[in-house]
Design a protein around this motif. Sequence first.
Motif, PDB file in Angstrom:
ATOM      1  N   VAL A  21       0.735  -1.197   0.087  1.00 47.63           N
ATOM      2  CA  VAL A  21      -0.020  -0.092  -0.089  1.00 47.63           C
ATOM      3  C   VAL A  21       0.863   1.206   0.103  1.00 47.63           C
ATOM      4  CG1 VAL A  21      -1.663   1.303   1.239  1.00 47.63           C
ATOM      5  CG2 VAL A  21      -2.050  -1.215   1.172  1.00 47.63           C
ATOM      6  N   GLN A  22       0.657   2.119  -0.837  1.00 43.96           N
ATOM      7  CA  GLN A  22       1.351   3.667  -1.129  1.00 43.96           C
ATOM      8  C   GLN A  22       0.376   4.570  -0.846  1.00 43.96           C
ATOM      9  OE1 GLN A  22       4.716   4.257  -1.516  1.00 43.96           O
ATOM     10  NE2 GLN A  22       3.988   6.371  -1.152  1.00 43.96           N
ATOM     11  N   LYS A  23       0.797   5.599  -0.146  1.00 40.43           N
ATOM     12  CA  LYS A  23      -0.051   6.814   0.263  1.00 40.43           C
ATOM     13  C   LYS A  23       0.245   7.810  -0.920  1.00 40.43           C
ATOM     14  CE  LYS A  23       0.610   8.466   4.627  1.00 40.43           C
ATOM     15  NZ  LYS A  23       1.141   8.923   5.463  1.00 40.43           N
ATOM     16  N   ILE A  24      -1.055   8.328  -1.419  1.00 44.73           N
ATOM     17  CA  ILE A  24      -0.900   9.437  -2.432  1.00 44.73           C
ATOM     18  C   ILE A  24      -1.631  10.461  -1.802  1.00 44.73           C
ATOM     19  CG2 ILE A  24      -1.893  10.125  -4.466  1.00 44.73           C
ATOM     20  CD1 ILE A  24      -1.673   7.309  -5.534  1.00 44.73           C
ATOM     21  N   MET A  81       0.630  -2.695  -6.490  1.00 45.75           N
ATOM     22  CA  MET A  81       0.387  -1.825  -5.725  1.00 45.75           C
ATOM     23  C   MET A  81      -1.091  -1.375  -5.425  1.00 45.75           C
ATOM     24  SD  MET A  81       2.414   0.659  -4.106  1.00 45.75           S
ATOM     25  CE  MET A  81       3.718   1.080  -5.109  1.00 45.75           C
ATOM     26  N   ARG A  82      -1.617  -1.005  -4.143  1.00 47.97           N
ATOM     27  CA  ARG A  82      -2.926  -0.316  -3.996  1.00 47.97           C
ATOM     28  C   ARG A  82      -2.619   0.958  -3.201  1.00 47.97           C
ATOM     29  NH1 ARG A  82      -3.343  -4.037  -6.694  1.00 47.97           N
ATOM     30  NH2 ARG A  82      -5.037  -5.751  -6.539  1.00 47.97           N
ATOM     31  N   TYR A  83      -3.605   1.717  -3.032  1.00 45.31           N
ATOM     32  CA  TYR A  83      -3.306   3.098  -2.568  1.00 45.31           C
ATOM     33  C   TYR A  83      -4.267   3.585  -1.423  1.00 45.31           C
ATOM     34  CZ  TYR A  83      -0.510   2.873  -6.841  1.00 45.31           C
ATOM     35  OH  TYR A  83       0.429   2.706  -7.976  1.00 45.31           O
ATOM     36  N   ILE A  84      -3.812   4.349  -0.785  1.00 42.03           N
ATOM     37  CA  ILE A  84      -4.504   5.193   0.285  1.00 42.03           C
ATOM     38  C   ILE A  84      -4.123   6.840  -0.211  1.00 42.03           C
ATOM     39  CG2 ILE A  84      -4.694   5.895   2.710  1.00 42.03           C
ATOM     40  CD1 ILE A  84      -3.766   3.149   3.502  1.00 42.03           C
ATOM     41  N   VAL A  85      -5.362   7.372  -0.240  1.00 44.74           N
ATOM     42  CA  VAL A  85      -5.432   8.814  -0.687  1.00 44.74           C
ATOM     43  C   VAL A  85      -5.378   9.552   0.625  1.00 44.74           C
ATOM     44  CG1 VAL A  85      -6.760  10.546  -1.818  1.00 44.74           C
ATOM     45  CG2 VAL A  85      -6.479   8.257  -2.691  1.00 44.74           C
ATOM     46  N   SER A 109     -13.285   6.384  -5.520  1.00 44.38           N
ATOM     47  CA  SER A 109     -13.730   5.672  -6.793  1.00 44.38           C
ATOM     48  C   SER A 109     -12.538   5.451  -7.901  1.00 44.38           C
ATOM     49  CB  SER A 109     -14.762   6.710  -7.508  1.00 44.38           C
ATOM     50  OG  SER A 109     -14.028   7.820  -8.033  1.00 44.38           O
ATOM     51  N   VAL A 110     -11.602   6.056  -7.384  1.00 44.57           N
ATOM     52  CA  VAL A 110     -10.495   5.581  -8.524  1.00 44.57           C
ATOM     53  C   VAL A 110      -9.843   4.051  -8.226  1.00 44.57           C
ATOM     54  CG1 VAL A 110      -8.123   6.103  -9.312  1.00 44.57           C
ATOM     55  CG2 VAL A 110      -9.664   7.983  -8.390  1.00 44.57           C
ATOM     56  N   GLU A 111      -9.655   3.402  -9.296  1.00 42.11           N
ATOM     57  CA  GLU A 111      -9.154   2.250  -9.271  1.00 42.11           C
ATOM     58  C   GLU A 111      -7.903   1.751  -8.448  1.00 42.11           C
ATOM     59  OE1 GLU A 111      -8.007  -1.543 -12.401  1.00 42.11           O
ATOM     60  OE2 GLU A 111      -8.235   0.464 -13.311  1.00 42.11           O
ATOM     61  N   ASP A 112      -7.869   0.710  -7.537  1.00 43.91           N
ATOM     62  CA  ASP A 112      -6.760   0.310  -6.539  1.00 43.91           C
ATOM     63  C   ASP A 112      -6.756   1.319  -5.557  1.00 43.91           C
ATOM     64  OD1 ASP A 112      -6.317  -1.795  -8.388  1.00 43.91           O
ATOM     65  OD2 ASP A 112      -4.760  -0.485  -9.617  1.00 43.91           O
ATOM     66  N   VAL A 113      -7.584   2.154  -5.217  1.00 43.54           N
ATOM     67  CA  VAL A 113      -7.717   2.982  -3.874  1.00 43.54           C
ATOM     68  C   VAL A 113      -8.489   1.951  -2.945  1.00 43.54           C
ATOM     69  CG1 VAL A 113      -8.602   5.229  -2.696  1.00 43.54           C
ATOM     70  CG2 VAL A 113      -7.401   5.109  -5.180  1.00 43.54           C
ATOM     71  N   VAL A 114      -7.756   1.997  -1.792  1.00 43.76           N
ATOM     72  CA  VAL A 114      -8.514   1.055  -0.734  1.00 43.76           C
ATOM     73  C   VAL A 114      -8.641   1.930   0.517  1.00 43.76           C
ATOM     74  CG1 VAL A 114      -7.487  -0.897  -1.902  1.00 43.76           C
ATOM     75  CG2 VAL A 114      -6.035   0.649   0.148  1.00 43.76           C
TER      76      VAL A 114
END
Length: 314
Positions: A21-24, A81-85, A109-114
């Motif tokens: 998981v990566q933070k954006i 990879m998945r993402y935390i906004v 709603s963006v793909e792969d955002v968890v």
Amino acid sequence: MKKKRYNDYGNWLKRQFPFHVQKIMVDAGFTCPNRDGSKGTGGCIFCDNRSFSPSYCDSAHPITQQVNDGKAFFGKKYPDMRYIVYFQSYSNTYADLETLRKRYEEALSVEDVVGIMIGTRPDCVSDDLLDYLKDLSQDVFVVVEYGIESVNDRTLRAINRQHDFACTRRAIEATASRGIYTGGHVILGLPGEDHDDHLQQAAVLSSLPLHVLKIHHLQVLKGTRLAQMHVSSPLPLFQVEEYLTLLADYISRLREDLLLERFVTLSPKEMVVAPHWGLKSQAFTKMLEDYMEKENLWQGKNYRKDMVKDDVSV
């Protein structure tokens, strides 16, 4: 792998997901009540959001574009990879509930955002918002992160925070009581605070129902009111060794289940007036870990429930 002497948030986060998981970070275009005049103007004396905003983070672009730009920036490293906004810039609960809902759900709603992380002030949350986030957290990962900065009311006044510590406590308790992951951010070395104040702060924070804590030293950034103060009368800013020893003692006084996410902030050098340490955050963390091992310190070693003084927020 050698066990860390503190409760590491990064390791905990890895256990929450079966993928990396990566933070954006995104800038959703919010402001703050002590910037827009509703409580004050000019913001906190130390604040310049440009110091921690990456190039893809631009409020002129829709949230969806910012997230996708962030994905392009990070996505080559891990195929799964998945993402935390991370809604970080300014106060990201400072709007009506419908506006907030639309912006959070656009990111989700963006793909792969968890999940989402929401940075805000304790005076910018309502029961309706927290009830909404409680429901949202049943389906996705949600963290609400409060700028605590200090537990002392005199310091909060000095830095133009425009709320007191009682407000902070209420917001944290209201958030955590709903089962929402609750984070906090503090700065060590704020004007007027001394060694005893810092260590007492650790005790106070441990008394709150926080899940995650970020800690960093005070940096003076160009163009801020703190920089003007520093030019007029230089502030006693931490050198690396001084901060290292304080931080290790501070961590030893935190309750052992509190997750620790960060220990320093290192803004772009062209923005920093002082101090100039000349090292990366990973290098500092390694120094901290080595020092704690050398001194036989660990998180919780010196923690006691009875350490909080009655007059701490005066």
